[in-house]
Every structure is written in structure tokens, then in C-alpha cells.
Design an enzyme around this catalytic site. Structure first.
Site, PDB file in Angstrom:
ATOM      1  N   CYS A   1       0.785  -1.242   0.000  1.00  0.00           N
ATOM      2  CA  CYS A   1       0.000   0.000   0.000  1.00  0.00           C
ATOM      3  C   CYS A   1       0.819   1.297   0.000  1.00  0.00           C
ATOM      4  O   CYS A   1       0.338   2.300  -0.516  1.00  0.00           O
ATOM      5  CB  CYS A   1      -1.041   0.019   1.103  1.00  0.00           C
ATOM      6  SG  CYS A   1      -0.377  -0.152   2.759  1.00  0.00           S
TER       7      CYS A   1
ATOM      8  N   ARG B   1      10.059 -10.092   0.184  1.00  0.00           N
ATOM      9  CA  ARG B   1      10.672  -9.931   1.502  1.00  0.00           C
ATOM     10  C   ARG B   1      11.796 -10.927   1.644  1.00  0.00           C
ATOM     11  O   ARG B   1      11.609 -12.109   1.327  1.00  0.00           O
ATOM     12  CB  ARG B   1       9.646 -10.196   2.617  1.00  0.00           C
ATOM     13  CG  ARG B   1       8.599  -9.138   2.641  1.00  0.00           C
ATOM     14  CD  ARG B   1       7.609  -9.333   3.759  1.00  0.00           C
ATOM     15  NE  ARG B   1       6.601  -8.286   3.611  1.00  0.00           N
ATOM     16  CZ  ARG B   1       5.637  -8.030   4.468  1.00  0.00           C
ATOM     17  NH1 ARG B   1       5.516  -8.757   5.554  1.00  0.00           N
ATOM     18  NH2 ARG B   1       4.799  -7.057   4.246  1.00  0.00           N
TER      19      ARG B   1
ATOM     20  N   GLU C   1      13.249 -13.306   3.559  1.00  0.00           N
ATOM     21  CA  GLU C   1      12.779 -14.018   4.748  1.00  0.00           C
ATOM     22  C   GLU C   1      13.878 -14.811   5.436  1.00  0.00           C
ATOM     23  O   GLU C   1      13.656 -15.430   6.451  1.00  0.00           O
ATOM     24  CB  GLU C   1      11.622 -14.960   4.391  1.00  0.00           C
ATOM     25  CG  GLU C   1      10.323 -14.233   4.046  1.00  0.00           C
ATOM     26  CD  GLU C   1       9.584 -13.714   5.274  1.00  0.00           C
ATOM     27  OE1 GLU C   1      10.090 -13.876   6.394  1.00  0.00           O
ATOM     28  OE2 GLU C   1       8.502 -13.123   5.099  1.00  0.00           O
TER      29      GLU C   1
ATOM     30  N   ARG D   1       5.633 -19.246   3.441  1.00  0.00           N
ATOM     31  CA  ARG D   1       6.620 -18.260   3.863  1.00  0.00           C
ATOM     32  C   ARG D   1       7.684 -18.181   2.775  1.00  0.00           C
ATOM     33  O   ARG D   1       8.560 -19.012   2.681  1.00  0.00           O
ATOM     34  CB  ARG D   1       7.251 -18.651   5.195  1.00  0.00           C
ATOM     35  CG  ARG D   1       7.997 -17.520   5.790  1.00  0.00           C
ATOM     36  CD  ARG D   1       8.303 -17.677   7.252  1.00  0.00           C
ATOM     37  NE  ARG D   1       8.556 -16.365   7.804  1.00  0.00           N
ATOM     38  CZ  ARG D   1       7.670 -15.675   8.483  1.00  0.00           C
ATOM     39  NH1 ARG D   1       6.494 -16.189   8.730  1.00  0.00           N
ATOM     40  NH2 ARG D   1       7.965 -14.494   8.947  1.00  0.00           N
TER      41      ARG D   1
ATOM     42  N   GLU E   1      -4.211  -6.076  -2.347  1.00  0.00           N
ATOM     43  CA  GLU E   1      -4.154  -5.099  -1.261  1.00  0.00           C
ATOM     44  C   GLU E   1      -5.307  -4.113  -1.429  1.00  0.00           C
ATOM     45  O   GLU E   1      -5.472  -3.499  -2.479  1.00  0.00           O
ATOM     46  CB  GLU E   1      -2.804  -4.372  -1.285  1.00  0.00           C
ATOM     47  CG  GLU E   1      -2.682  -3.254  -0.269  1.00  0.00           C
ATOM     48  CD  GLU E   1      -2.160  -3.697   1.095  1.00  0.00           C
ATOM     49  OE1 GLU E   1      -1.930  -4.909   1.299  1.00  0.00           O
ATOM     50  OE2 GLU E   1      -1.998  -2.828   1.963  1.00  0.00           O
TER      51      GLU E   1
ATOM     52  N   ASP F   1      -5.272  -9.693  12.536  1.00  0.00           N
ATOM     53  CA  ASP F   1      -4.776 -10.777  11.682  1.00  0.00           C
ATOM     54  C   ASP F   1      -5.817 -11.876  11.586  1.00  0.00           C
ATOM     55  O   ASP F   1      -6.472 -12.200  12.579  1.00  0.00           O
ATOM     56  CB  ASP F   1      -3.517 -11.406  12.303  1.00  0.00           C
ATOM     57  CG  ASP F   1      -2.248 -10.716  11.842  1.00  0.00           C
ATOM     58  OD1 ASP F   1      -2.332  -9.846  10.955  1.00  0.00           O
ATOM     59  OD2 ASP F   1      -1.180 -11.056  12.388  1.00  0.00           O
TER      60      ASP F   1
ATOM     61  N   GLU G   1      -1.080 -17.024   9.646  1.00  0.00           N
ATOM     62  CA  GLU G   1      -1.677 -15.720   9.354  1.00  0.00           C
ATOM     63  C   GLU G   1      -1.851 -15.640   7.835  1.00  0.00           C
ATOM     64  O   GLU G   1      -0.868 -15.736   7.104  1.00  0.00           O
ATOM     65  CB  GLU G   1      -0.692 -14.664   9.865  1.00  0.00           C
ATOM     66  CG  GLU G   1      -1.088 -13.254   9.590  1.00  0.00           C
ATOM     67  CD  GLU G   1       0.141 -12.348   9.554  1.00  0.00           C
ATOM     68  OE1 GLU G   1       1.092 -12.582  10.326  1.00  0.00           O
ATOM     69  OE2 GLU G   1       0.130 -11.438   8.728  1.00  0.00           O
TER      70      GLU G   1
ATOM     71  N   ASN H   1      -4.835  -9.753   6.652  1.00  0.00           N
ATOM     72  CA  ASN H   1      -5.065  -8.827   7.752  1.00  0.00           C
ATOM     73  C   ASN H   1      -5.998  -7.689   7.344  1.00  0.00           C
ATOM     74  O   ASN H   1      -6.241  -7.471   6.155  1.00  0.00           O
ATOM     75  CB  ASN H   1      -3.737  -8.291   8.306  1.00  0.00           C
ATOM     76  CG  ASN H   1      -2.922  -7.546   7.263  1.00  0.00           C
ATOM     77  OD1 ASN H   1      -3.438  -7.038   6.278  1.00  0.00           O
ATOM     78  ND2 ASN H   1      -1.621  -7.472   7.479  1.00  0.00           N
TER      79      ASN H   1
ATOM     80  N   CYS I   1      -6.107  -0.496   5.488  1.00  0.00           N
ATOM     81  CA  CYS I   1      -5.728  -1.380   4.398  1.00  0.00           C
ATOM     82  C   CYS I   1      -5.910  -2.826   4.821  1.00  0.00           C
ATOM     83  O   CYS I   1      -5.989  -3.135   6.004  1.00  0.00           O
ATOM     84  CB  CYS I   1      -4.304  -1.121   3.926  1.00  0.00           C
ATOM     85  SG  CYS I   1      -3.037  -1.650   5.073  1.00  0.00           S
TER      86      CYS I   1
ATOM     87  N   ARG J   1      -0.993 -17.645   0.916  1.00  0.00           N
ATOM     88  CA  ARG J   1      -1.448 -18.002   2.258  1.00  0.00           C
ATOM     89  C   ARG J   1      -2.857 -18.600   2.228  1.00  0.00           C
ATOM     90  O   ARG J   1      -3.153 -19.545   2.938  1.00  0.00           O
ATOM     91  CB  ARG J   1      -1.416 -16.751   3.158  1.00  0.00           C
ATOM     92  CG  ARG J   1       0.001 -16.184   3.357  1.00  0.00           C
ATOM     93  CD  ARG J   1       0.722 -16.922   4.429  1.00  0.00           C
ATOM     94  NE  ARG J   1       2.102 -16.518   4.619  1.00  0.00           N
ATOM     95  CZ  ARG J   1       2.529 -15.726   5.604  1.00  0.00           C
ATOM     96  NH1 ARG J   1       1.673 -15.213   6.474  1.00  0.00           N
ATOM     97  NH2 ARG J   1       3.807 -15.450   5.740  1.00  0.00           N
TER      98      ARG J   1
HETATM   99  N1  SER Z   1       0.212  -3.323   4.015  1.00  0.00           N
HETATM  100  C1  SER Z   1      -0.126  -4.344   4.950  1.00  0.00           C
HETATM  101  C2  SER Z   1       1.048  -5.232   5.284  1.00  0.00           C
HETATM  102  O1  SER Z   1       2.102  -5.068   4.740  1.00  0.00           O
HETATM  103  C3  SER Z   1      -1.286  -5.157   4.473  1.00  0.00           C
HETATM  104  O2  SER Z   1      -0.967  -5.863   3.325  1.00  0.00           O
HETATM  105  O3  SER Z   1       0.900  -6.083   6.102  1.00  0.00           O
HETATM  106 ZN    ZN Z   2      -1.373  -2.036   3.519  1.00  0.00          ZN
END
Ligand code: SER
Ligand code: ZN
Length: 516
Positions: A311, A341, A343, A352, A360, A433, A446, A449, A475, A482
Site C-alpha cells: 500500500c 521480503r 525471509e 513463507r 491489497e 490478523d 496468518e 489482515n 488497508c 497463504r
Molecule cells: N500493508 C499491509 C502489510 O504489509 C497489508 O498488506 O501487512
Molecule cells: Zn497495507
């Protein structure tokens, strides 16, 4: 905790300070100490806490001033106040101030636990921590002082103290809702099963999968559910958010505070002149290896990183704008690309990973509108997980994602942006979450969210609304890997055990690969 600031600064002047001028100078000193430095300080504050000019040493065109303070009219604030005050006094003797040279800056903080990590910043020349007393010798210019560097260093150390004192408490987690248990249909690791059936295969990069047609059928079915049950009925419009995030966005979103260990960094070539790059290609042609070190010398940046939270990259679209009442609440979503990411050791299965796919959803408006939209989303998700996917799931209030991503540990308190909102909205700021039960590991995953982010983003990106009320935003991230992991872990890969809706939406697995 108590804090002392001590500063010696040399004021250079256009002319020598004569005895006559010294007299005026010292009159200004008395005036500053008794009234000027006390301005704006509450009466109840102990005078020892307030800045004082305690010593003056003259030597030709330079005059050394020594300031000391607690946390009110801090030594550097006192310096600038005094400079402004004394300038016209000197002016009346035809003496101008040429510059300020910071000779010494010392900060002493007491009550510091000995396991606090003292930052290593260019501004900190040396430090000593003994019996809970931390002394910092700063190397700063007067521009650094104007930029409030000592105050920021103090704040940073306070945060570090907080993090060691609360660090052990772990993240906040508070159950909001738990579904009924669902029948156990499958107890194996769904990723292994997907690999066996060639639904997915490892990508060439770490934590990356190549999704075969069957896996994508699931992704698209989930997307369709999200579009039909959530996005369309609640009136969200599709946008495309950039997937390369430059530092400016992360400075405003707060990620610049702490996301560094998990970024996939992005660099640009120093030039796109083919001649500049020729030897890199040549090296590969001869050795069959890509000369990474050679490349490192030929690139600039990093200029930022690959999409991490999805976001933040939306916000430059509305940055600096005032949104008309008629367009509120703004409701948009993005599903245009991957998030990344690093990880590290945490990689597991498809749940993961370093590269993932997420829808989003972002909305903004007044505090009331923002909270109301979060509530509608919760209702819609509830319906989907109960009636359509028939999952065993629960949801919990957790450390807000933006605090976690900024590297701030949870202090057990509600987050910082809690003021405002006539509806008692302040208490609603934070992340919920959604977690699904994984029979194969007896863990909860998770899988998405919903967050009410308060005024954090509108403030960071300077967005206002027409009514003048506080602008808030929220957001919700829907992780497709997931959802897949959660659904398959509970229902297995045989469609016979799937809810009818899902059977229809996914269709027969499209197996186009025959490996010999
Ligand atoms: N921006 C939020 C996050 O990174 C929801 O996707 O968790
Ligand atoms: Zn977000």
C-alpha cells in the site's frame, strides 16, 4: 531517567569584543538566564532542568559560550535563542556574528540498562556506559543542532531502552473471534503435495515458486471470490500501484526506520552506455560466470527496494492533495504484482516465501468512515471463510503491521495515532490478523489482515480532506499463497473433499505437463 545536555560553542564575530561590549554581553547573559530561556517552560519545572548560559570566554574575534540544560530549553535551543537575542546588541557596536563553531557537545543520560545497544552514528564520537549512566560525546555542526540531531539521538536511545525493557514480552495478540473446529480431511503438508503433483516447482531464486496452471486456477478462484464477495459489493475500484518503492515513499511510510534486513534492494546502472558495460558481458562470454563484483562497481543506488508492504506506493497518487467530501471514502485495490521480503531462514513451503502475491485493499476518509469500512470488511471476510471456504479460522488484534515493519517492538500499549475520532475510533487503530489452522503442523497461519492505520499515512503523505476533519486510512492484505496454503492444508488436494462452491470455481485441474 534523567538527561543533561552540555554544549560549548564558539561565536566568531567581525570584530574583537572590547571591554565595553563584554559588559553588554554579560547583561544579555543575565537577561537570557533569568527570562529568555524560561519562556514557554511551565512554572512547575525545576530550574535545574532549564537551559543556562553558564560561562563565557573571550579571545579576540571568538567568544566561547558554555550552555547546560536538562530537557527544557535544551543547550542547543538556548544557544540559538541567545544568538538571536545578542545579535542586535552586538550590532549596536557594529559587530556582526560570522558563524558558530560547535566545540563540544555532551549528553548524559541516567537510568540506561547496560544491555542497550548504543547506536554507531557519525554524530556519536565516543560513548561510555557505566553504572546506568550513559555519556555521549557528539561531533556536530551548528546545522546539525538546528536540525535537532541531539533531540533525535535522545529519542532513538529512549526507543532502544524501551525495546530492551519490553522486548521479552513478544508481540501483542488478543483473540477476537474463533470459528468452530472443522472436520480433519487432510493432515499432510500441502506444499509437498503440490510439488508431487507438479502444481508448483521451485523458482530459480530463493523463496520463489513457479506456479503451474493448477495452482493458478486456485489463485484465480480466490481472486474471483474476493472480487464478487468483497471488492464489488463494497465498491472498491482497481488501481495499479508501482512495485519498485523508492526511499522517499519509505521515508514517509515509516519503513525507513527499520525495514532494512528484509528489503530486496534495487540499483540502477551508472550509465546505459554499452561501452561501459562491455567488459561485463565479455567476462561472462569467456568464463561462463557473471562478475558480480565488477557489476557492483558499475551501479548506483540502491534507490529503494522491491514492493514490500504494497500500500505505501499508492500514496504518492494523493500526496499533497485535499480530497473532496464527495469522493470519500476513497476505496481502491491493487493486484498488479508481487511483493518481496528477504525471509532468510524463515522460508517454508508456499506460505513463507521471498516472493508472493497479494491483493491489497486501501481506503481513506474520516475516522468514522475508515472504521466503518473495516467493520464491513470483517463481516464480508467472515462470510467468505465460513460459508464459502468453510475454513477453521480465527482473528486476533495484533501489533499493528506498520509498527512491526518499522522494527518497533510492541510495548503492550495501543499505538501512537490514537487521538481523534468522535466515535471512540482511537481505540480501533491497529491490525487484525486472520489465521487458519494447519493440521499438518498444529500451527496457525496468518493468511490476511485488516488494519485501521489512523492518520499515519495521510500525515506522512500530507493528504487532507475537505471538511477539515482528520483524514484516516485503512488497508487489508489478502495473501494468495497463504489462502492456498490454508485451504489445501485443511481440505487437501482432492476436490472430492472441497466445498461445492470451490469445486465449481476452480474446475478440473489443468494438467498440461507430462514429465518423462
Ligand atoms: N500493508 C499491509 C502489510 O504489509 C497489508 O498488506 O501487512
Ligand atoms: Zn497495507
Amino acid at each position: 531517567m534523567s538527561v543533561r545536555f552540555s554544549l560549548i560553542a564558539a561565536l566568531s564575530t567581525s570584530n574583537e569584543i572590547t571591554d565595553e561590549v563584554k559588559f553588554a554581553f554579560e547583561k544579555a547573559q543575565v537577561e537570557a538566564n533569568t527570562t529568555l530561556f524560561k519562556k514557554g517552560v511551565p512554572k512547575s519545572v525545576d530550574v535545574k532542568e532549564i537551559g543556562q548560559l553558564i560561562d563565557i570566554k573571550y579571545s579576540g574575534n571568538t567568544t566561547e559560550l558554555k550552555f547546560e540544560s536538562g530537557t527544557y530549553t535544551r543547550a542547543h535551543d538556548a544557544l540559538f535563542r541567545f544568538k538571536k537575542y545578542v545579535a542586535p546588541v552586538l550590532g549596536s557596536y557594529h559587530i556582526g556574528i560570522r558563524g558558530i563553531d560547535v566545540k563540544k557537545y555532551k549528553m548524559t543520560i541516567t537510568g540506561v540498562p547496560d544491555n542497550v545497544r548504543i547506536p554507531t552514528l557519525p554524530f556519536i564520537e565516543s560513548h561510555e556506559l557505566k553504572n546506568g549512566e550513559l555519556t555521549l560525546d557528539l561531533k556536530v555542526t551548528s546545522a546539525d543542532l538546528e536540525n535537532k540531531v541531539p533531540d533525535r539521538i535522545l529519542k532513538l536511545i529512549e526507543e532502544k531502552i524501551q525495546s530492551v525493557s519490553y522486548g521479552g514480552k513478544g508481540e501483542h495478540w488478543e483473540l477476537v473471534f474463533a470459528s468452530a473446529p472443522k472436520p480433519r480431511l487432510f493432515t499432510r503438508d500441502p506444499t509437498e503435495e503440490m510439488v508431487k503433483r507438479n502444481w508448483i516447482r521451485h523458482g530459480a531464486a530463493r523463496g520463489q515458486w513457479i506456479h503451474g496452471p493448477q495452482s493458478v486456477q486456485l489463485f484465480r478462484a480466490f481472486e474471483q471470490i474476493v472480487v464478487e464477495k468483497i471488492i464489488r459489493p463494497l465498491g472498491f475500484s482497481e488501481m495499479i500501484f508501482p512495485k519498485l518503492t523508492p526511499w522517499d515513499v519509505w521515508m514517509r511510510s515509516g519503513h525507513a526506520k527499520g525495514v532494512y534486513p528484509e528489503i530486496y534492494y534495487v540499483c540502477t546502472p551508472k550509465t546505459r552506455d554499452p561501452a561501459f558495460w562491455e567488459d561485463v558481458g565479455d567476462y561472462f562470454k569467456v568464463t561462463g560466470k557473471v562478475p558480480v563484483e565488477m557489476i557492483r562497481d558499475k551501479i548506483d543506488g540502491p534507490i529503494g527496494g522491491l514492493c514490500y508492504a504494497q500500500c505505501p506506493s499508492f500514496w504518492p497518487f494523493v500526496q499533497g492533495e485535499t480530497l473532496g467530501t464527495a469522493s470519500l471514502p476513497v476505496k481502491v485495490f491493487d493486484r498488479s504484482g508481487t511483493s518481496h521480503r528477504y525471509e532468510s531462514g524463515g522460508i517454508h513451503g508456499i506460505e513463507r516465501v521471498d516472493e508472493f502475491h497479494r491483493i491489497e485493499i486501501v481506503w481513506l476518509g474520516t475516522a468514522e468512515q475508515t472504521v466503518a469500512m473495516a467493520d464491513r470488511l470483517h463481516e464480508a471476510y467472515h462470510h467468505v471463510f465460513e460459508e464459502i471456504l468453510e475454513l477453521e479460522w480465527r482473528c486476533a488484534k495484533v501489533t499493528p503491521w506498520f509498527m512491526a515493519q518499522e522494527g518497533m517492538v510492541d510495548t503492550g500499549k495501543t499505538p501512537q495515532t490514537v487521538e481523534g475520532g468522535a466515535c471512540g475510533c482511537g481505540e480501533r487503530v491497529g491490525t487484525t490478523d486472520y489465521e487458519a489452522y494447519l493440521p499438518y503442523s498444529d500451527n496457525w497461519l496468518e493468511f490476511q489482515n485488516v488494519s485501521i492505520n489512523g492518520d499515519k499515512y495521510p500525515k506522512g503523505f500530507n493528504v487532507k480532506i475537505q471538511s477539515g476533519a482528520d483524514c484516516w486510512s485503512g488497508c487489508s492484505g489478502i495473501g494468495l499463497e497463504r489462502w492456498t496454503a490454508a485451504f489445501l492444508a485443511q481440505k487437501g488436494l482432492d476436490m472430492a473433499n472441497w466445498p461445492d462452491n470451490m469445486k465449481k470455481l476452480v474446475g478440473e485441474p489443468n494438467e498440461i505437463f507430462r514429465f518423462m
